[in-house]
Design a protein around this motif. Sequence first.
Motif, mmCIF file in Angstrom:
data_model
loop_
_atom_site.group_PDB
_atom_site.id
_atom_site.type_symbol
_atom_site.label_atom_id
_atom_site.label_comp_id
_atom_site.label_asym_id
_atom_site.label_seq_id
_atom_site.Cartn_x
_atom_site.Cartn_y
_atom_site.Cartn_z
ATOM 1 N N MET A 22 0.849 -1.205 0.000
ATOM 2 C CA MET A 22 0.000 0.000 0.000
ATOM 3 C C MET A 22 0.882 1.251 0.000
ATOM 4 N N ASP A 23 0.576 2.213 -0.904
ATOM 5 C CA ASP A 23 1.427 3.398 -1.027
ATOM 6 C C ASP A 23 1.222 4.374 0.123
ATOM 7 N N GLU A 24 -0.100 4.601 0.462
ATOM 8 C CA GLU A 24 -0.370 5.576 1.504
ATOM 9 C C GLU A 24 0.029 5.037 2.872
ATOM 10 N N LYS A 25 0.249 5.964 3.798
ATOM 11 C CA LYS A 25 0.539 5.600 5.185
ATOM 12 C C LYS A 25 -0.684 4.895 5.779
ATOM 13 N N ARG A 26 -0.478 3.816 6.505
ATOM 14 C CA ARG A 26 -1.613 3.119 7.106
ATOM 15 C C ARG A 26 -1.921 3.697 8.492
ATOM 16 N N VAL A 27 -3.198 3.605 8.864
ATOM 17 C CA VAL A 27 -3.669 4.215 10.107
ATOM 18 C C VAL A 27 -4.404 3.168 10.944
ATOM 19 N N ALA A 28 -4.073 3.105 12.229
ATOM 20 C CA ALA A 28 -4.780 2.192 13.136
ATOM 21 C C ALA A 28 -5.459 2.986 14.244
ATOM 22 N N PHE A 29 -6.701 2.600 14.544
ATOM 23 C CA PHE A 29 -7.497 3.243 15.606
ATOM 24 C C PHE A 29 -7.759 2.188 16.682
ATOM 25 N N ILE A 30 -7.299 2.477 17.899
ATOM 26 C CA ILE A 30 -7.401 1.491 18.990
ATOM 27 C C ILE A 30 -8.269 2.086 20.104
ATOM 28 N N THR A 31 -9.371 1.420 20.451
ATOM 29 C CA THR A 31 -10.208 1.933 21.553
ATOM 30 C C THR A 31 -9.644 1.435 22.883
ATOM 31 N N GLY A 32 -9.791 2.278 23.905
ATOM 32 C CA GLY A 32 -9.243 1.922 25.223
ATOM 33 C C GLY A 32 -7.754 1.638 25.136
ATOM 34 N N GLY A 33 -7.061 2.438 24.334
ATOM 35 C CA GLY A 33 -5.667 2.118 23.992
ATOM 36 C C GLY A 33 -4.606 2.724 24.884
ATOM 37 N N GLY A 90 4.950 0.900 11.805
ATOM 38 C CA GLY A 90 4.850 2.057 10.901
ATOM 39 C C GLY A 90 3.457 2.638 10.755
ATOM 40 N N PHE A 91 2.489 2.131 11.518
ATOM 41 C CA PHE A 91 1.137 2.705 11.446
ATOM 42 C C PHE A 91 1.114 4.065 12.147
ATOM 43 N N ASP A 92 0.406 5.054 11.563
ATOM 44 C CA ASP A 92 0.011 6.221 12.347
ATOM 45 C C ASP A 92 -1.103 5.751 13.277
ATOM 46 N N ILE A 93 -1.123 6.318 14.491
ATOM 47 C CA ILE A 93 -1.978 5.749 15.537
ATOM 48 C C ILE A 93 -2.994 6.772 16.040
ATOM 49 N N ALA A 94 -4.233 6.323 16.232
ATOM 50 C CA ALA A 94 -5.253 7.105 16.938
ATOM 51 C C ALA A 94 -5.692 6.264 18.133
ATOM 52 N N ILE A 95 -5.569 6.843 19.313
ATOM 53 C CA ILE A 95 -5.917 6.114 20.540
ATOM 54 C C ILE A 95 -7.138 6.751 21.172
ATOM 55 N N ASN A 96 -8.155 5.947 21.393
ATOM 56 C CA ASN A 96 -9.317 6.431 22.147
ATOM 57 C C ASN A 96 -9.061 6.269 23.643
ATOM 58 N N CYS A 97 -9.388 7.351 24.404
ATOM 59 C CA CYS A 97 -9.323 7.247 25.871
ATOM 60 C C CYS A 97 -10.624 7.804 26.428
ATOM 61 N N VAL A 132 6.139 7.835 14.147
ATOM 62 C CA VAL A 132 4.822 7.874 13.524
ATOM 63 C C VAL A 132 4.015 8.957 14.236
ATOM 64 N N LYS A 133 2.839 9.271 13.661
ATOM 65 C CA LYS A 133 1.972 10.259 14.309
ATOM 66 C C LYS A 133 1.072 9.557 15.321
ATOM 67 N N CYS A 134 0.639 10.329 16.323
ATOM 68 C CA CYS A 134 -0.303 9.766 17.311
ATOM 69 C C CYS A 134 -1.273 10.851 17.756
ATOM 70 N N ILE A 135 -2.568 10.547 17.725
ATOM 71 C CA ILE A 135 -3.548 11.458 18.334
ATOM 72 C C ILE A 135 -4.353 10.686 19.376
ATOM 73 N N LEU A 136 -4.804 11.440 20.388
ATOM 74 C CA LEU A 136 -5.677 10.861 21.413
ATOM 75 C C LEU A 136 -7.081 11.411 21.191
ATOM 76 N N VAL A 137 -8.082 10.543 21.116
ATOM 77 C CA VAL A 137 -9.459 11.013 20.964
ATOM 78 C C VAL A 137 -10.272 10.537 22.159
ATOM 79 N N GLN A 138 -10.861 11.539 22.842
ATOM 80 C CA GLN A 138 -11.563 11.222 24.084
ATOM 81 C C GLN A 138 -13.024 10.881 23.829
ATOM 82 N N GLY A 139 -13.518 9.870 24.501
ATOM 83 C CA GLY A 139 -14.947 9.560 24.399
ATOM 84 C C GLY A 139 -15.264 8.199 24.991
ATOM 85 N N ASP A 140 -16.557 8.003 25.205
ATOM 86 C CA ASP A 140 -17.057 6.758 25.794
ATOM 87 C C ASP A 140 -17.640 5.914 24.658
#
Length: 246
Positions: A1-12, A28-35, A54-62
């Motif tokens: 895959m050419d584009e950067k891959r992204v993983a989203f992990i809940t409760g991460g 090598g995944f860019d990461i989104a972590i739900n907290c 890699v990049k990492c963002i935190l997304v808050q929510g239930d």
Amino acid sequence: MDEKRVAFITGGTSGIGKEVSLTLSREGFDIAINCINDPKNYQDVKKEVEANNVKCILVQGDVSVYQDTERMVKEVIDEYGRIDVLVNNAGITKDNLLMRMKKEDFNSVIDVNLIGTFNVTKNVVPYMIKQRYGRIISLASVVGVAGNAGQANYAASKAGIIGFTKSLAKELGSRNILVNAVAPGYIKTAMTDVLSDKIKDSIKEQIPLRTLGETKDVANLIKFLSSEDSSYITGQVIHVDGGMVM
Ligand SMILES: NC(=O)c1ccc[n+]([C@@H]2O[C@H](COP(=O)([O-])OP(=O)(O)OC[C@H]3O[C@@H](n4cnc5c(N)ncnc54)[C@H](O)[C@@H]3O)[C@@H](O)[C@H]2O)c1
């Protein structure tokens, strides 16, 4: 895959979810972590992930609140433009024998573990369909396969995740979206730290490998299921349990 891959992990931010976030960042995944709590509390986890370049963002929510999951998925898409791997990891226990189990404790475990898995997946799938690529990996448990006294709520939620996984694998296979469940046995995390040494010893007696698992044992399987090496595997429930349930 050419584009950067992204993983989203809940409760991460803890336990298995944190280990998965770190393991996938090393791939090598860019990461989104739900907290569920304030992201300010988890800047150390974000930094640990970012240390793997890699990049990492935190997304808050239930995850049990549908509107939260709608907003969180939008935040991830706004940041990265895609979600390749979804790991439905957020989960809780409220153990008791049925005779003593309150209705609220049954409902809240179903709400977080099963409805939460539905809520997040429902919002992510349209993007995966558009990409014609996706991996959905949900944390079930061997308890959802074999049952466990004192965990009717938890076992029902995890058995529900297994039925959900198999149904989605059938719905989404033609869209190149693979859907699998991982069923850990007893893994050393906050969830199992609460068990007494006596209970831990009796559990070890039921495990052919005679030891509790480590978070990396689960994360390594999720790494495989997120990789191109697993591209002909869907609708499966794979145990990571030292042989406890066969
Ligand atoms: N540890 C084990 O032995 C074991 C065995 C089988 C399955 N599992 C499953 O693995 C997953 C991870 O468990 P763990 O052992 O790392 O426990 P943990 O308690 O460390 O992690 C659970 C995470 O889910 C988050 N969470 C809880 N409710 C949430 C909500 N409503 N919205 C968003 N996030 C929420 C918590 O904040 C925490 O970060 C769970 O689904 C659990 O059921 C664990």
